[in-house]
Design a protein around this motif. Structure first.
Motif, PDB file in Angstrom:
ATOM      1  N   ALA A  81       0.843  -1.198   0.000  1.00  0.00           N
ATOM      2  CA  ALA A  81       0.000   0.000   0.000  1.00  0.00           C
ATOM      3  C   ALA A  81       0.877   1.245   0.000  1.00  0.00           C
ATOM      4  O   ALA A  81       1.964   1.250   0.575  1.00  0.00           O
ATOM      5  CB  ALA A  81      -0.900   0.002   1.226  1.00  0.00           C
ATOM      6  N   PRO A  82       0.424   2.300  -0.649  1.00  0.00           N
ATOM      7  CA  PRO A  82       1.180   3.558  -0.611  1.00  0.00           C
ATOM      8  C   PRO A  82       1.284   4.076   0.822  1.00  0.00           C
ATOM      9  O   PRO A  82       0.433   3.780   1.667  1.00  0.00           O
ATOM     10  CB  PRO A  82       0.321   4.514  -1.447  1.00  0.00           C
ATOM     11  CG  PRO A  82      -0.618   3.664  -2.205  1.00  0.00           C
ATOM     12  CD  PRO A  82      -0.789   2.388  -1.443  1.00  0.00           C
ATOM     13  N   ASN A  83       2.306   4.851   1.086  1.00  0.00           N
ATOM     14  CA  ASN A  83       2.503   5.518   2.380  1.00  0.00           C
ATOM     15  C   ASN A  83       2.656   4.552   3.543  1.00  0.00           C
ATOM     16  O   ASN A  83       2.330   4.897   4.666  1.00  0.00           O
ATOM     17  CB  ASN A  83       1.345   6.477   2.681  1.00  0.00           C
ATOM     18  CG  ASN A  83       1.188   7.513   1.611  1.00  0.00           C
ATOM     19  OD1 ASN A  83       2.174   8.026   1.093  1.00  0.00           O
ATOM     20  ND2 ASN A  83      -0.042   7.818   1.257  1.00  0.00           N
ATOM     21  N   THR A  84       3.158   3.351   3.310  1.00  0.00           N
ATOM     22  CA  THR A  84       3.290   2.381   4.397  1.00  0.00           C
ATOM     23  C   THR A  84       4.374   2.782   5.385  1.00  0.00           C
ATOM     24  O   THR A  84       4.427   2.245   6.480  1.00  0.00           O
ATOM     25  CB  THR A  84       3.595   0.975   3.859  1.00  0.00           C
ATOM     26  OG1 THR A  84       4.743   1.043   3.023  1.00  0.00           O
ATOM     27  CG2 THR A  84       2.412   0.418   3.106  1.00  0.00           C
ATOM     28  N   ALA A  85       5.224   3.759   5.031  1.00  0.00           N
ATOM     29  CA  ALA A  85       6.277   4.181   5.934  1.00  0.00           C
ATOM     30  C   ALA A  85       5.756   5.125   7.013  1.00  0.00           C
ATOM     31  O   ALA A  85       6.463   5.455   7.941  1.00  0.00           O
ATOM     32  CB  ALA A  85       7.392   4.872   5.148  1.00  0.00           C
ATOM     33  N   GLN A  86       4.515   5.571   6.906  1.00  0.00           N
ATOM     34  CA  GLN A  86       3.955   6.473   7.895  1.00  0.00           C
ATOM     35  C   GLN A  86       3.643   5.726   9.184  1.00  0.00           C
ATOM     36  O   GLN A  86       3.717   4.514   9.255  1.00  0.00           O
ATOM     37  CB  GLN A  86       2.684   7.129   7.349  1.00  0.00           C
ATOM     38  CG  GLN A  86       2.973   8.016   6.163  1.00  0.00           C
ATOM     39  CD  GLN A  86       1.718   8.698   5.667  1.00  0.00           C
ATOM     40  OE1 GLN A  86       0.686   8.652   6.301  1.00  0.00           O
ATOM     41  NE2 GLN A  86       1.829   9.337   4.525  1.00  0.00           N
TER      42      GLN A  86
END
Length: 156
Positions: A81-86
């Motif tokens: 999923a996008p932005n999983t580093a948040q």
């Protein structure tokens, strides 16, 4: 929608020739209109696939929900999923009564929950992605209205 709803939640485009782009089509066929194009590395939400082998097509959606269509499964692979580093997401508390509780995910999606256990997921553009089988039509309408109101208030 017909087809196999199983599989990963997200795909990533791969294997498209350098300088070329993958066509996103209005239906699962090269005869269908081209709605948009995406390049290698683009993340797409899995909305379900149909067919087998070289004839396998998957309905996908861009993370912002603005592009939705069908792509050949030959050019996508399981992705994250996008932005999983948040920061990790926390489940929203269950609301009291039959009032929709809105939670905006780090991916921009909107999660709506009811105390009855009904839950829905909307893309960042406000389109319904999935709804739990226990949701009533009235709950679906209220959830869509809640998402629309939030998007309007936030200028989205």
């Amino acid at each position: 929608m017909q087809g196999d709803a199983g599989g990963p939640d997200w795909y990533v485009v791969q294997g498209v020739s350098a300088g070329d782009r993958l066509n996103v089509r209005a239906g699962p066929s090269t005869d269908k209109a081209i709605l948009g194009q995406v390049g290698n590395g683009v993340q797409l939400r899995n909305l379900g696939c149909q067919g087998r082998g070289q004839a396998r097509w998957c309905q996908v959606e861009s993370p912002d929900g603005r592009l939705r269509g069908w792509v050949s499964a030959s050019f996508i692979a399981e992705g994250a999923a996008p932005n999983t580093a948040q920061a990790p997401q926390q489940r929203p508390p269950q609301p009291a009564g039959d009032v929709p509780e809105l939670f905006r995910r780090t991916t921009g999606e909107f999660e709506i929950n009811y105390a009855s256990g009904c839950g829905m997921l909307f893309n960042p553009a406000g389109k319904l992605i999935t709804a739990g089988s226990s949701c009533t039509p009235a709950q679906s309408v209220r959830a869509a209205e809640a998402v629309a109101a939030y998007r309007l208030e936030q200028g989205l």
